[in-house]
Design a protein around this motif. Structure first.
Motif, mmCIF file in Angstrom:
data_model
loop_
_atom_site.group_PDB
_atom_site.id
_atom_site.type_symbol
_atom_site.label_atom_id
_atom_site.label_comp_id
_atom_site.label_asym_id
_atom_site.label_seq_id
_atom_site.Cartn_x
_atom_site.Cartn_y
_atom_site.Cartn_z
ATOM 1 N N PRO A 1 13.485 30.511 17.676
ATOM 2 C CA PRO A 1 12.834 30.795 16.389
ATOM 3 C C PRO A 1 11.651 29.890 16.093
ATOM 4 O O PRO A 1 11.779 28.666 16.051
ATOM 5 C CB PRO A 1 13.981 30.608 15.395
ATOM 6 N N GLY A 2 10.488 30.500 15.926
ATOM 7 C CA GLY A 2 9.282 29.768 15.549
ATOM 8 C C GLY A 2 8.680 28.928 16.655
ATOM 9 O O GLY A 2 7.733 28.165 16.412
ATOM 10 N N MET A 3 9.199 29.071 17.845
ATOM 11 C CA MET A 3 8.736 28.232 18.950
ATOM 12 C C MET A 3 7.878 29.047 19.924
ATOM 13 O O MET A 3 7.496 30.172 19.643
ATOM 14 C CB MET A 3 9.940 27.614 19.661
ATOM 15 N N GLU A 4 7.605 28.447 21.049
ATOM 16 C CA GLU A 4 6.714 29.041 22.061
ATOM 17 C C GLU A 4 7.221 30.394 22.547
ATOM 18 O O GLU A 4 8.435 30.629 22.647
ATOM 19 C CB GLU A 4 6.633 28.060 23.231
#
Lengths: 112, 112
Positions: B39-42
């Motif tokens: 979640p919300g990462m690369e």
């Protein structure tokens, strides 16, 4: 292959201020540079893109600039609002049968 | 309405199970992609396809396979799920001659 570096990884701004996110790319043949916004719990969505034959593009409060010589491009958000809070991803590719290469993302927080 | 659909949206399974994540698009796009994203990462590219019977491996393709028998359908299979596979899986598509990618809503996978 292409490598995209994105900075900063996190950014906090006061509501109404401007925000700038920068990306550099390695492949001089890349000619398409999109920016995606991903709100919490949602899918990434394209917010603006630029092609290599253009130096700047604007859409209301957002703009993208491209410097092909230096191989970097930037996202500018003016008059930031709380709803601009999200993770922003830059990407680069040469058009055709090459996948987008994404940066690692910038988490933008707009403080009311 | 033209869109990208992913099922299931949420899945909790035990280690060692074989699972298939479904992705279908009604946008008429030839190019389809699978990404893994915490979640919300690369965004990590797992597999992509440029058309029927065409599949390519991305940066994170080990331990999974894809097939493209129909233009609109691009399922992802994990032969033996492990806790390290716990993540969100995003499907995307793009027009044959364009480069904008449209993302599906994602499948959130938890492997116990």
């Amino acid at each position: 292959g292409e490598n995209v570096e994105q900075h900063p990884s996190t950014l906090s701004v006061q509501e109404g201020d401007s925000a700038v996110i920068k990306c550099t790319y390695s492949d001089s043949a890349s000619n398409y540079f999109p920016w995606y916004k991903q709100e919490l719990g949602k899918r990434p969505q394209l917010i603006i893109d630029i092609r290599s034959n253009v130096g700047e593009k604007k859409d209301q409060r957002i703009a993208v600039t491209l410097n092909k010589t230096a191989k970097h491009f930037s996202l500018h958000i003016t008059e930031t609002q709380p709803e601009d809070s999200a993770v922003y991803f830059c990407a680069a590719t040469r058009s055709g049968n090459t996948p987008l290469v994404f940066g690692k993302g910038t988490r933008l927080s707009v403080i009311a | 309405e033209a869109d990208i659909y992913q099922t299931p949206r949420y899945l909790v399974i035990g280690t060692g199970k074989k699972i298939t994540l479904e992705c279908s698009q009604t946008m008429g796009h030839d190019k389809m992609y699978w990404y893994q994203q915490d979640p919300g990462m690369e965004l990590h590219l797992i597999h992509y396809s440029y058309g029927v019977n065409s599949t390519e491996k991305g940066d994170l393709s080990s331990e999974s396979t894809v097939s493209r028998i129909r233009t609109e359908h691009f399922p992802l299979t994990l032969e033996s799920a492990r806790p390290s596979h716990t993540s969100q899986y995003l499907c995307a598509s793009s027009p044959d001659r364009g480069t904008e990618q449209f993302f599906g809503p994602g499948t959130r996978l938890t492997v116990l």
